[in-house]
Design an enzyme around this catalytic site. Structure first.
Site, PDB file in Angstrom:
ATOM      1  N   GLU A 235       0.831  -1.218   0.000  1.00 56.34           N
ATOM      2  CA  GLU A 235       0.000   0.000   0.000  1.00 56.34           C
ATOM      3  C   GLU A 235       0.863   1.263   0.000  1.00 56.34           C
ATOM      4  O   GLU A 235       0.760   2.127   0.878  1.00 56.34           O
ATOM      5  CB  GLU A 235      -0.965  -0.015   1.185  1.00 56.34           C
TER       6      GLU A 235
ATOM      7  N   GLU B  74      -5.591  -8.071  -1.262  1.00 59.16           N
ATOM      8  CA  GLU B  74      -6.301  -7.931   0.011  1.00 59.16           C
ATOM      9  C   GLU B  74      -7.763  -7.628  -0.286  1.00 59.16           C
ATOM     10  O   GLU B  74      -8.056  -6.761  -1.113  1.00 59.16           O
ATOM     11  CB  GLU B  74      -5.721  -6.800   0.875  1.00 59.16           C
TER      12      GLU B  74
END
Length: 484
Positions: free
Chosen positions: A176, A382
Site C-alpha cells: 500500500e 487484500e
C-alpha cells in the site's frame, strides 16, 4: 457468470508484523510495528519511542505464526491454496537495517517457510516491506526521508532475490505504497517518527509544509528504491515478476454536481494513479504537479532519478480493496467510517461492524478503470470482511456474513474478467485471524481460520476452521464455479 482462467491464483494474505510474533527471536531487531501498543476502534494505538514495561504490544507475539507456520501452511494447503501472500520482516534479515551482512538465522527461517510451501504446492507472493521497517533506520536516519535508506532497502531486497532464487517468483516491493500520501503513512509506511509518544501518528492538526515535504520526498525515495529493486530482481533471475501494491481507493461523486464529480476524479487519480503511474509507467502523472504545488511541496529530484524510475517499472499491479466511499463538496454531508479512506455515507450500501461500506460492484469498476489505464496483469491481494466472530452454541463459527461478502466480490471479479480484465489472482486478507494494523485488535477478524486470542493478548493460540474454510475450499476446487 464468466469463468476464471486456468491457473488462476486463489489464496490468502497476511503480513509478518500482524501474524508472525517472535519479535526478538534468533537475532531479530525491533521494527516500527513493535513500538505500537494495542488499541480498539474507539481507543487509538499509541506509539512509544521506548518499549514500556508491562504495556501490551500486539506484534511482539501476534498469533505466533513464527512457531506455528507449518501448521498454518498445512491448513492453507487443505483449503487448496494455489498461492499465499506473506511478507518478510526486514529486521529478521537485517536487525538494524544498516548492517553489511544479513542475519543467517532469519534467512533460514524464511527458507523453511518457502520450502514447506513448495512441498505443499503453494506459490509464494512475497511482500518485501509491509508496514514495518527497522526502527534503527527511523531513529538514526529519519526513515525514508533519508536517501541512504534507498541503498539499505536495495541491499535487503538483493539479499532476498539471491537467497530465495528459484523459490519465489512473485514479489511486491511495498505494501500500500500510496499510504505515504497521508499522515497515516508517515510512521506506518515511511518510518517518520512521531514528534512525541502517543496516538498522534494518525492525525496532526498542526502539520506544516515542512512535514508534508518530508512525506512526499520520502515517498519519492520509496519509488526510487522500488525501481532499483525491480531492476535487480530481473537481473538476478529473469523469471522474477515484481509488482506494486496500492491501497485501492474507490471514490464516487456523491451527487451529479460538477464540483462533486471533479472532487471524485481528483480523489481517484491522487489515491491510485499518483503512485500507480510512477511504478507502472515510470513517471509522475501530469496531475501530480498540481497536487505538489497546492501542498507547497518541492521534490528533491537528483540527476538520474528520472532514468531510474523509467528503468524500474513493475510487471503487474496489485491492490487491496475493502470498500468504496463518496466524495462531496458539501460540508454538511454525513461522513462514513472507513479504513485509511473516509468519505460520505453512500445511501445505497450496507456497512460492516467497523463502518466500512460494502461494495462488490465497486471492485468491478476499479478493476476496469485500472486495467484500461495500464494493460498489465492485475491481482487482488487484500479483500475481506472484518467482523466479530462469535462461537455458536454448537461450538462452531458460522460466519455466513463473510461467505456472503466474498461470494458477491468474487461474482464481480468474474464480471470484470468478462469485461476483458486480465485478473490473475485473489488473496483475501487475513486468511487466518491476525492483529489489526490500524487498531491493534484481535476482535476484528477476517480469517477462514479462528485463532484463540483476544484484544488483551489472552488465549492459547489454537486454530479452528470456520464455516468459511470449507466454503472457500469448494470455491478453489471448482475454480470459482461453485459459490453456493
Amino acid at each position: 457468470m464468466a469463468r476464471f482462467p486456468e491457473g488462476f491464483l486463489w489464496g490468502g494474505a497476511t503480513a509478518a508484523n500482524q501474524c508472525e510474533g517472535g519479535w526478538q527471536a534468533e537475532g531479530k531487531g525491533d521494527s516500527t510495528s513493535d513500538h505500537l501498543t494495542g488499541g480498539t476502534v474507539s481507543t487509538p494505538r499509541r506509539y512509544t519511542h521506548d518499549i514500556e514495561e508491562g504495556t501490551y504490544y500486539p506484534s511482539h507475539e501476534a498469533i505466533d505464526m513464527y512457531g506455528h507456520y507449518k501448521e498454518d501452511i498445512d491448513l492453507f494447503a487443505e483449503m487448496g491454496f494455489k498461492c499465499y501472500r506473506f511478507s518478510i520482516s526486514w529486521t529478521r534479515i537485517f536487525p538494524k537495517g544498516d548492517e553489511t551482512d544479513p542475519n543467517r538465522a532469519g534467512i533460514e527461517y524464511y527458507r523453511g517457510i518457502l520450502q514447506h510451501m513448495k512441498d505443499k504446492g503453494i506459490e509464494p507472493v512475497v511482500t518485501i516491506s509491509h508496514y514495518e521497517m527497522p526502527f534503527h533506520l527511523c531513529d538514526a536516519y529519519g526513515g525514508w526521508t533519508n536517501r541512504k535508506t534507498i541503498d539499505f532497502y536495495v541491499r535487503y531486497a538483493t539479499t532476498l532475490f539471491t537467497e530465495f532464487k528459484g523459490l519465489v517468483k512473485y514479489w511486491l516491493t511495498f505494501n500500500e505504497i500510496n499510504c505515504g500520501l497521508m499522515k497515516f503513512g508517515d510512521y506506518m509506511s515511511l518510518g517518520i517518527l512521531p514528534k512525541e509518544d502517543g496516538p498522534t501518528m494518525f492525525h496532526d492538526p498542526n502539520e506544516t509544509v515542512e512535514d508534508r515535504t518530508k512525506r512526499f520526498c520520502a515517498l519519492h525515495h520509496q519509488f526510487l528504491a522500488s525501481a532499483k529493486a525491480v531492476q535487480v530482481a530481473h537481473a538476478i533471475d529473469p523469471a522474477n515478476k515484481v509488482g506494486c501494491m496500492i491501497a485501492g481507493n474507490m471514490p464516487y461523486a456523491y451527487t451529479c454536481n460538477p464540483d462533486d464529480q471533479l472532487a471524485a476524479q481528483r480523489a481517484f487519480y491522487q489515491g491510485n494513479y499518483y503512485c500507480g503511474d510512477v511504478q507502472v509507467r515510470g513517471e509522475y502523472a501530469p496531475f501530480a504537479g498540481r497536487i505538489l504545488k497546492e501542498a507547497g511541496v518541492t521534490l528533491d529530484w537528483e540527476p538520474g532519478d528520472a532514468e531510474t524510475l523509467k528503468a524500474g517499472t513493475v510487471d503487474f499491479y496489485t491492490f487491496s480493496y475493502y470498500m468504496s466511499s463518496c466524495v462531496s463538496t458539501d460540508p454538511e454531508a454525513t461522513k462514513a467510517a472507513g479504513n485509511i479512506f473516509s468519505g460520505v455515507k453512500n445511501p445505497y450500501l450496507e456497512a460492516s461492524d467497523w463502518g466500512w461500506q460494502i461494495d462488490p460492484k465497486g471492485l468491478r469498476y476499479y478493476l476496469n478503470d485500472v486495467y484500461n489505464r495500464y494493460r498489465i496483469p492485475l491481482m487482488i491481494v487484500e479483500n475481506g470482511l472484518g467482523a466479530v466472530d462469535e462461537r455458536a452454541e454448537d461450538g462452531g463459527f458460522h460466519d455466513s456474513y463473510r461467505i456472503d461478502y466474498m461470494r458477491k466480490h468474487i461474482e464481480q471479479m468474474a464480471e470484470a474478467i468478462e469485461d476483458g480484465v486480465d485478473l490473475i489472482g485473489y488473496t483475501p486478507w487475513g486468511c487466518i485471524d491476525l492483529v489489526s494494523a490500524s487498531t491493534g485488535e484481535m476482535k476484528k477478524r477476517y480469517g477462514f481460520i479462528y485463532v484463540d486470542k483476544d484484544n488483551d493478548g489472552n488465549g492459547d493460540l489454537h486454530r479452528e476452521r470456520k464455516d468459511s474454510f470449507a466454503w472457500y475450499q469448494k470455491v478453489i476446487a471448482t475454480n470459482g464455479e461453485d459459490l453456493d
